[in-house]
Design a protein around this motif. Structure first.
Motif, PDB file in Angstrom:
ATOM      1  N   TRP A 135       0.842  -1.207   0.000  1.00 25.84           N
ATOM      2  CA  TRP A 135       0.000   0.000   0.000  1.00 25.84           C
ATOM      3  C   TRP A 135       0.873   1.252   0.000  1.00 25.84           C
ATOM      4  O   TRP A 135       0.623   2.192  -0.762  1.00 25.84           O
ATOM      5  CB  TRP A 135      -0.920  -0.023   1.220  1.00 25.84           C
ATOM      6  CG  TRP A 135      -1.688   1.243   1.393  1.00 25.84           C
ATOM      7  CD1 TRP A 135      -2.867   1.583   0.788  1.00 25.84           C
ATOM      8  CD2 TRP A 135      -1.318   2.366   2.208  1.00 25.84           C
ATOM      9  NE1 TRP A 135      -3.250   2.839   1.173  1.00 25.84           N
ATOM     10  CE2 TRP A 135      -2.324   3.350   2.044  1.00 25.84           C
ATOM     11  CE3 TRP A 135      -0.242   2.621   3.063  1.00 25.84           C
ATOM     12  CZ2 TRP A 135      -2.275   4.572   2.701  1.00 25.84           C
ATOM     13  CZ3 TRP A 135      -0.190   3.849   3.711  1.00 25.84           C
ATOM     14  CH2 TRP A 135      -1.201   4.814   3.535  1.00 25.84           C
ATOM     15  N   ALA A 136       1.905   1.284   0.862  1.00 26.83           N
ATOM     16  CA  ALA A 136       2.787   2.452   0.927  1.00 26.83           C
ATOM     17  C   ALA A 136       3.534   2.656  -0.383  1.00 26.83           C
ATOM     18  O   ALA A 136       3.714   3.796  -0.848  1.00 26.83           O
ATOM     19  CB  ALA A 136       3.774   2.286   2.088  1.00 26.83           C
ATOM     20  N   ARG A 137       3.954   1.553  -0.989  1.00 27.36           N
ATOM     21  CA  ARG A 137       4.717   1.647  -2.232  1.00 27.36           C
ATOM     22  C   ARG A 137       3.866   2.222  -3.360  1.00 27.36           C
ATOM     23  O   ARG A 137       4.315   3.076  -4.124  1.00 27.36           O
ATOM     24  CB  ARG A 137       5.254   0.261  -2.597  1.00 27.36           C
ATOM     25  CG  ARG A 137       6.202   0.253  -3.790  1.00 27.36           C
ATOM     26  CD  ARG A 137       6.924  -1.084  -3.900  1.00 27.36           C
ATOM     27  NE  ARG A 137       5.991  -2.220  -3.933  1.00 27.36           N
ATOM     28  CZ  ARG A 137       5.817  -3.075  -2.918  1.00 27.36           C
ATOM     29  NH1 ARG A 137       6.498  -2.919  -1.781  1.00 27.36           N
ATOM     30  NH2 ARG A 137       4.971  -4.080  -3.028  1.00 27.36           N
ATOM     31  N   THR A 138       2.621   1.761  -3.486  1.00 31.32           N
ATOM     32  CA  THR A 138       1.758   2.236  -4.570  1.00 31.32           C
ATOM     33  C   THR A 138       1.395   3.711  -4.406  1.00 31.32           C
ATOM     34  O   THR A 138       1.025   4.376  -5.382  1.00 31.32           O
ATOM     35  CB  THR A 138       0.466   1.402  -4.647  1.00 31.32           C
ATOM     36  OG1 THR A 138      -0.233   1.504  -3.396  1.00 31.32           O
ATOM     37  CG2 THR A 138       0.773  -0.053  -4.938  1.00 31.32           C
ATOM     38  N   ARG A 139       1.502   4.235  -3.186  1.00 27.45           N
ATOM     39  CA  ARG A 139       1.180   5.650  -2.949  1.00 27.45           C
ATOM     40  C   ARG A 139       2.432   6.511  -2.833  1.00 27.45           C
ATOM     41  O   ARG A 139       2.348   7.673  -2.453  1.00 27.45           O
ATOM     42  CB  ARG A 139       0.317   5.776  -1.681  1.00 27.45           C
ATOM     43  CG  ARG A 139      -1.125   5.401  -1.985  1.00 27.45           C
ATOM     44  CD  ARG A 139      -1.877   4.980  -0.752  1.00 27.45           C
ATOM     45  NE  ARG A 139      -3.265   4.679  -1.076  1.00 27.45           N
ATOM     46  CZ  ARG A 139      -3.668   3.553  -1.650  1.00 27.45           C
ATOM     47  NH1 ARG A 139      -2.773   2.622  -1.975  1.00 27.45           N
ATOM     48  NH2 ARG A 139      -4.944   3.345  -1.913  1.00 27.45           N
ATOM     49  N   GLY A 140       3.578   5.942  -3.159  1.00 27.51           N
ATOM     50  CA  GLY A 140       4.808   6.707  -3.192  1.00 27.51           C
ATOM     51  C   GLY A 140       5.267   7.201  -1.834  1.00 27.51           C
ATOM     52  O   GLY A 140       5.885   8.264  -1.730  1.00 27.51           O
ATOM     53  N   LEU A 141       5.007   6.434  -0.771  1.00 30.02           N
ATOM     54  CA  LEU A 141       5.328   6.868   0.583  1.00 30.02           C
ATOM     55  C   LEU A 141       6.638   6.295   1.110  1.00 30.02           C
ATOM     56  O   LEU A 141       7.054   6.638   2.224  1.00 30.02           O
ATOM     57  CB  LEU A 141       4.201   6.475   1.548  1.00 30.02           C
ATOM     58  CG  LEU A 141       2.832   7.100   1.279  1.00 30.02           C
ATOM     59  CD1 LEU A 141       1.800   6.566   2.275  1.00 30.02           C
ATOM     60  CD2 LEU A 141       2.909   8.616   1.357  1.00 30.02           C
ATOM     61  N   ASP A 142       7.287   5.432   0.350  1.00 29.82           N
ATOM     62  CA  ASP A 142       8.496   4.782   0.866  1.00 29.82           C
ATOM     63  C   ASP A 142       9.562   5.791   1.273  1.00 29.82           C
ATOM     64  O   ASP A 142      10.310   5.580   2.241  1.00 29.82           O
ATOM     65  CB  ASP A 142       9.067   3.820  -0.186  1.00 29.82           C
ATOM     66  CG  ASP A 142       8.334   2.478  -0.184  1.00 29.82           C
ATOM     67  OD1 ASP A 142       7.673   2.180   0.834  1.00 29.82           O
ATOM     68  OD2 ASP A 142       8.399   1.758  -1.193  1.00 29.82           O
ATOM     69  N   GLY A 143       9.645   6.907   0.570  1.00 27.81           N
ATOM     70  CA  GLY A 143      10.680   7.880   0.857  1.00 27.81           C
ATOM     71  C   GLY A 143      10.496   8.621   2.166  1.00 27.81           C
ATOM     72  O   GLY A 143      11.469   9.174   2.704  1.00 27.81           O
ATOM     73  N   CYS A 144       9.271   8.679   2.689  1.00 27.86           N
ATOM     74  CA  CYS A 144       9.038   9.414   3.936  1.00 27.86           C
ATOM     75  C   CYS A 144       8.765   8.480   5.111  1.00 27.86           C
ATOM     76  O   CYS A 144       8.342   8.931   6.178  1.00 27.86           O
ATOM     77  CB  CYS A 144       7.881  10.400   3.765  1.00 27.86           C
ATOM     78  SG  CYS A 144       6.324   9.664   3.256  1.00 27.86           S
ATOM     79  N   LEU A 145       8.995   7.187   4.920  1.00 20.92           N
ATOM     80  CA  LEU A 145       8.818   6.206   5.983  1.00 20.92           C
ATOM     81  C   LEU A 145      10.127   5.468   6.220  1.00 20.92           C
ATOM     82  O   LEU A 145      10.994   5.411   5.332  1.00 20.92           O
ATOM     83  CB  LEU A 145       7.728   5.191   5.608  1.00 20.92           C
ATOM     84  CG  LEU A 145       6.307   5.722   5.467  1.00 20.92           C
ATOM     85  CD1 LEU A 145       5.415   4.673   4.794  1.00 20.92           C
ATOM     86  CD2 LEU A 145       5.730   6.100   6.826  1.00 20.92           C
TER      87      LEU A 145
END
Length: 455
Positions: free
Chosen positions: A311-321
């Motif tokens: 879920w995080a990957r598909t929403r482009g959140l990996d960089g802020c987690l």
């Protein structure tokens, strides 16, 4: 049938459109929406607002959900510690202040003795008075009566017993070893507290749900909310019965909350044994399924984290987690313990953390199944004008949480209002000579039964 008894003054009878039974978070949320819809109602509460939180929880307990998640219709937490976890007195204050803001029509100290169907609705009898109403909302909660296995009656008198509802603090217990039966949130927290207080604790483990307190720098509740897992609906699940029976996750709140799982407990000296399955004379017998239960919990945890990472990957959140991580499997004892002899004095107290069940002994309407559970479809009970609110996974996976009752209360109030309006129209037409069937209470009669929230 009359309730009058010789020499007893008859109860006064009052009329109201809706009776809500219970003034906890579920009853108060329903009161908010009933009031907004202009529907006359009363809340009958056996004790006081937030009674169970006030009188039926142990002293050190904190909510499993962070403060930022504590909200009810029209009210959100606005204190100085959004990432903290409320104590029980704070929860009580939160609910009490909410009831005052609503000017909720609470009749405190009013125990419901029976609810029966009447000609045009329901007859609700309390020790003080009798209420006649068109509809009833059961908001008395799912955690009324502790579930204790029958073998508890056969334990030796030398062993003290108490339930998680009766437990308040370690000082209640006699010196000596403690067997905590049940490894969900309550069992783990109590085992941890008692071990820290100096008791030798043995924890009996069955099916359980393992969760980290934080994952990738965020509280696990943030993930479950943001990824839409809390909003999963009852009509989207293949086996809703099993989903509603799932044990509460192994979580704990606190001033410095950390993951509380079986590994954390065994590292502190808690002895792990399998599920309690029997008693032979003075010897407790445990299942050999400890490894299977732990492996299943570990597997489900891994699958959940895979889902959250995707879920995080598909929403482009990996960089802020923080980077993804995986947790060590549950460590098992070198040799499984299949029995304990109570006669040797090693176990002085048995603490039952084996769950709860609702108390419907006052409900004189044929809507209970063979296990004593209400037959309902997303809170719409199998009787005209009867509803239930606040049960686990009622309409959504978050239904039993404080923040989860809002959406359920709104939808059920919409259904109830539509049902009342249909009945009013039918009675009006009947007075003009048109004969119609009685109003239905099926969930599918209302379009809200099939609406879905966006994740």
């Amino acid at each position: 049938m009359s309730d009058a008894r010789p020499g007893r003054r008859p109860r006064p009878t009052r009329a109201v459109t809706v009776v809500v039974i219970g003034a906890g978070q579920a009853g108060l949320a329903m009161s908010h929406y009933l009031g907004r819809a202009g529907i006359e109602h009363v809340l009958l509460e056996r004790g006081e607002v937030g009674n169970a939180w006030r009188h039926e929880r142990w002293e050190s307990l904190r909510l499993l959900t962070p403060n930022w998640q504590c909200r009810l219709p029209g009210l959100r937490y606005a204190g100085p510690d959004p990432d903290g976890f409320m104590t029980m007195p704070q929860v009580v204050d939160f609910l009490r202040d909410y009831a005052r803001r609503l000017s909720a029509p609470v009749q405190a100290g009013t125990t419901v003795r029976s609810v029966r169907q009447a000609d045009d609705g329901y007859r609700v009898i309390t020790e003080r008075s009798e209420w006649r109403c068109r509809a009833v909302v059961i908001a008395s909660g799912a955690f009324n009566l502790p579930v204790v296995p029958p073998l508890a009656k056969a334990l030796p008198a030398s062993v003290d017993q108490l339930t998680a509802r009766d437990y308040r603090h370690p000082g209640q217990l006699a010196p000596g070893g403690v067997l905590v039966v049940g490894a969900s949130a309550s069992g783990l927290q109590l085992a941890d507290e008692l071990q820290r207080a100096g008791h030798a604790v043995t924890l009996s483990v069955g099916e359980h749900v393992r969760l980290p307190r934080r994952y990738r720098g965020r509280d696990i509740q943030w993930w479950l909310d943001a990824a839409g897992i809390h909003d999963q609906r009852f009509d989207e699940v293949d086996d809703i019965g099993r989903a509603r029976r799932l044990p509460s996750p192994q979580l704990a709140g606190g001033d410095a909350p950390a993951t509380l799982d079986l590994n954390a407990l065994s590292a502190r000296g808690v002895r792990l044994v399998g599920r309690l399955v029997g008693l032979h004379e003075t010897r407790l017998q445990f299942s050999g399924s400890l490894s299977a239960h732990c492996a299943a919990a570990d597997l489900k945890l891994g699958r959940l984290l895979d889902t959250l990472d995707a879920w995080a990957r598909t929403r482009g959140l990996d960089g802020c987690l923080e980077p993804p991580q995986r947790f060590p499997p549950t460590r098992l004892p070198d040799a499984p313990c299949l029995g304990l002899d109570l006669a040797d004095g090693g176990i002085r107290t048995v603490l039952w953390a084996t769950g709860y069940r609702p108390d419907y002994r006052w409900l004189q309407v044929p809507v209970l199944d063979r296990k004593g559970q209400l037959r309902h479809h997303g809170g719409v009970v199998d009787a005209p004008g009867l509803y239930v609110l606040g049960l686990p996974f009622l309409r959504r996976r978050k239904s039993s949480f404080i923040h989860g009752v809002d959406d359920d209360a709104r939808e059920l109030c919409d259904h109830l209002a539509a049902w009342l309006a249909r009945g009013q129209r039918q009675r009006a037409r009947a007075r003009h000579g048109t004969i119609l069937d009685g109003p239905s209470n099926k969930a599918e009669d209302s379009p809200i039964a099939h609406c879905h929230l966006d994740a």
